[in-house]
Scaffold this motif. Structure first.
Motif, PDB file in Angstrom:
ATOM      1  N   ASP A  12      -0.061  -2.057 -12.009  1.00 29.81           N
ATOM      2  CA  ASP A  12      -0.982  -3.458 -11.890  1.00 29.81           C
ATOM      3  C   ASP A  12      -1.765  -2.867 -10.874  1.00 29.81           C
ATOM      4  OD1 ASP A  12       0.630  -2.465  -9.609  1.00 29.81           O
ATOM      5  OD2 ASP A  12       1.462  -4.707  -9.538  1.00 29.81           O
ATOM      6  N   ASN A  13      -1.729  -1.292 -10.883  1.00 31.99           N
ATOM      7  CA  ASN A  13      -2.724  -1.353 -10.101  1.00 31.99           C
ATOM      8  C   ASN A  13      -4.523  -0.768  -9.946  1.00 31.99           C
ATOM      9  OD1 ASN A  13      -4.720  -0.073  -7.821  1.00 31.99           O
ATOM     10  ND2 ASN A  13      -2.575   1.074  -7.218  1.00 31.99           N
ATOM     11  N   ALA A  14      -4.916  -2.109 -10.039  1.00 34.47           N
ATOM     12  CA  ALA A  14      -6.154  -2.269 -11.237  1.00 34.47           C
ATOM     13  C   ALA A  14      -7.526  -1.958 -10.472  1.00 34.47           C
ATOM     14  CB  ALA A  14      -6.908  -3.587 -11.179  1.00 34.47           C
ATOM     15  N   ALA A  15      -7.374  -1.571  -9.348  1.00 37.85           N
ATOM     16  CA  ALA A  15      -8.461  -1.060  -8.052  1.00 37.85           C
ATOM     17  C   ALA A  15      -8.471   0.997  -8.571  1.00 37.85           C
ATOM     18  CB  ALA A  15      -8.331  -1.256  -6.740  1.00 37.85           C
ATOM     19  N   SER A  16      -6.825   1.334  -8.737  1.00 36.42           N
ATOM     20  CA  SER A  16      -7.195   2.557  -9.386  1.00 36.42           C
ATOM     21  C   SER A  16      -7.719   3.080 -10.086  1.00 36.42           C
ATOM     22  CB  SER A  16      -5.781   2.791  -8.489  1.00 36.42           C
ATOM     23  OG  SER A  16      -5.343   3.694  -7.427  1.00 36.42           O
ATOM     24  N   LEU A  17      -6.948   2.445 -11.457  1.00 36.46           N
ATOM     25  CA  LEU A  17      -7.324   2.796 -12.726  1.00 36.46           C
ATOM     26  C   LEU A  17      -8.989   2.455 -12.988  1.00 36.46           C
ATOM     27  CD1 LEU A  17      -4.508   0.323 -14.278  1.00 36.46           C
ATOM     28  CD2 LEU A  17      -5.443   2.933 -14.216  1.00 36.46           C
ATOM     29  N   ARG A  37       4.345   2.270 -15.543  1.00 36.38           N
ATOM     30  CA  ARG A  37       3.397   3.243 -15.018  1.00 36.38           C
ATOM     31  C   ARG A  37       2.181   3.797 -16.170  1.00 36.38           C
ATOM     32  NH1 ARG A  37       7.306   6.780 -11.449  1.00 36.38           N
ATOM     33  NH2 ARG A  37       8.337   5.132 -10.004  1.00 36.38           N
ATOM     34  N   ILE A  38       1.277   4.453 -15.737  1.00 37.18           N
ATOM     35  CA  ILE A  38      -0.052   5.190 -16.291  1.00 37.18           C
ATOM     36  C   ILE A  38      -0.413   5.992 -16.257  1.00 37.18           C
ATOM     37  CG2 ILE A  38      -2.474   4.845 -17.397  1.00 37.18           C
ATOM     38  CD1 ILE A  38      -1.597   1.490 -16.338  1.00 37.18           C
ATOM     39  N   SER A  98       0.801  -1.332   0.073  1.00 39.09           N
ATOM     40  CA  SER A  98       0.400  -0.045   0.201  1.00 39.09           C
ATOM     41  C   SER A  98       0.593   1.179  -0.355  1.00 39.09           C
ATOM     42  CB  SER A  98      -0.644  -0.012   1.512  1.00 39.09           C
ATOM     43  OG  SER A  98      -1.857  -0.676   0.938  1.00 39.09           O
ATOM     44  N   ARG A  99       1.739   1.386   1.147  1.00 36.87           N
ATOM     45  CA  ARG A  99       2.915   2.445   0.563  1.00 36.87           C
ATOM     46  C   ARG A  99       2.996   2.929  -0.509  1.00 36.87           C
ATOM     47  NH1 ARG A  99       6.608   1.347   6.656  1.00 36.87           N
ATOM     48  NH2 ARG A  99       4.514   1.145   7.794  1.00 36.87           N
ATOM     49  N   GLU A 100       3.678   1.584  -1.029  1.00 36.65           N
ATOM     50  CA  GLU A 100       4.434   1.737  -2.490  1.00 36.65           C
ATOM     51  C   GLU A 100       3.589   2.185  -3.648  1.00 36.65           C
ATOM     52  OE1 GLU A 100       7.265  -0.619  -5.448  1.00 36.65           O
ATOM     53  OE2 GLU A 100       7.778  -1.455  -3.697  1.00 36.65           O
TER      54      GLU A 100
END
Length: 184
Positions: free
Chosen positions: A143-148, A165-166, A41-43
């Motif tokens: 790879d942060n599907a929730a944020s996207l 990154r996106i 989560s920090r990263e």
């Protein structure tokens, strides 16, 4: 004396919460909350390994909040004993060189992931966003599907991959979402 506007909201499962502006008095709570986050989560929050918040980082995350160009909100879950448990923070910071655009960041404590904390925070953050901001420009890990998914729900998006990154741009709607406590 500073007035804190407090908004009542409910998570998806009906859990009662309060959303309130972050103030300098919340500095130690922000520090403590960060220490409770998992390394992942920090990263995801900083797109880099950040083992602890420095004093300079806390200055930016707490002391630089002005409610005008830097809006930050905390969501507190109301427990059965009527005490508050911090569950997340969201912020929007206007870009100095592009006053109609802002960066957005949401941090949700691990045990509250997937329960609607980010959704409630973002709905209120959009209502309290800096005046004139019509676009979010931010970067997330690929790879942060929730944020996207969260960003795509805010409005039409344009995404450009840049390695791991996106870069995401979101055109914000003129019409605001229903109030957090409306149950919709």
């Amino acid at each position: 004396m500073e007035v804190r506007v407090i908004t009542e909201a409910r998570l998806r499962d009906g859990t009662p919460t309060l959303i309130l502006p972050l103030t300098p008095q919340d500095r130690e709570a922000v520090r403590a909350g960060f220490e409770e986050l998992s390394p992942e989560s920090r990263e995801r929050r900083f797109l880099a390994s950040v083992p602890h918040l420095t004093e300079v980082m806390l200055d930016h995350l707490v002391d630089d909040v002005d409610g005008i160009d830097h809006v930050a909100l905390a969501l507190v879950v109301i427990g059965d004993d009527h005490t508050g448990v911090p569950a997340g923070v969201a912020r929007m910071i206007r870009y100095a060189d592009n006053p109609t655009a802002a960066d957005v960041a949401v941090t949700v404590h691990d045990r509250w992931h997937g329960r609607g904390v980010a959704t409630a925070l973002l709905a209120e953050l959009l209502r309290q966003r800096p005046v004139g901001v019509t676009r979010i420009i931010t970067t997330v890990a690929t790879d942060n599907a929730a944020s996207l998914k969260m960003l795509r729900r805010l409005g039409p998006t344009h995404e450009e991959a840049a390695g791991a990154r996106i870069d995401v741009a979101v055109d914000l709607p003129d019409e605001l979402p229903p109030a957090a406590g409306s149950g919709t």
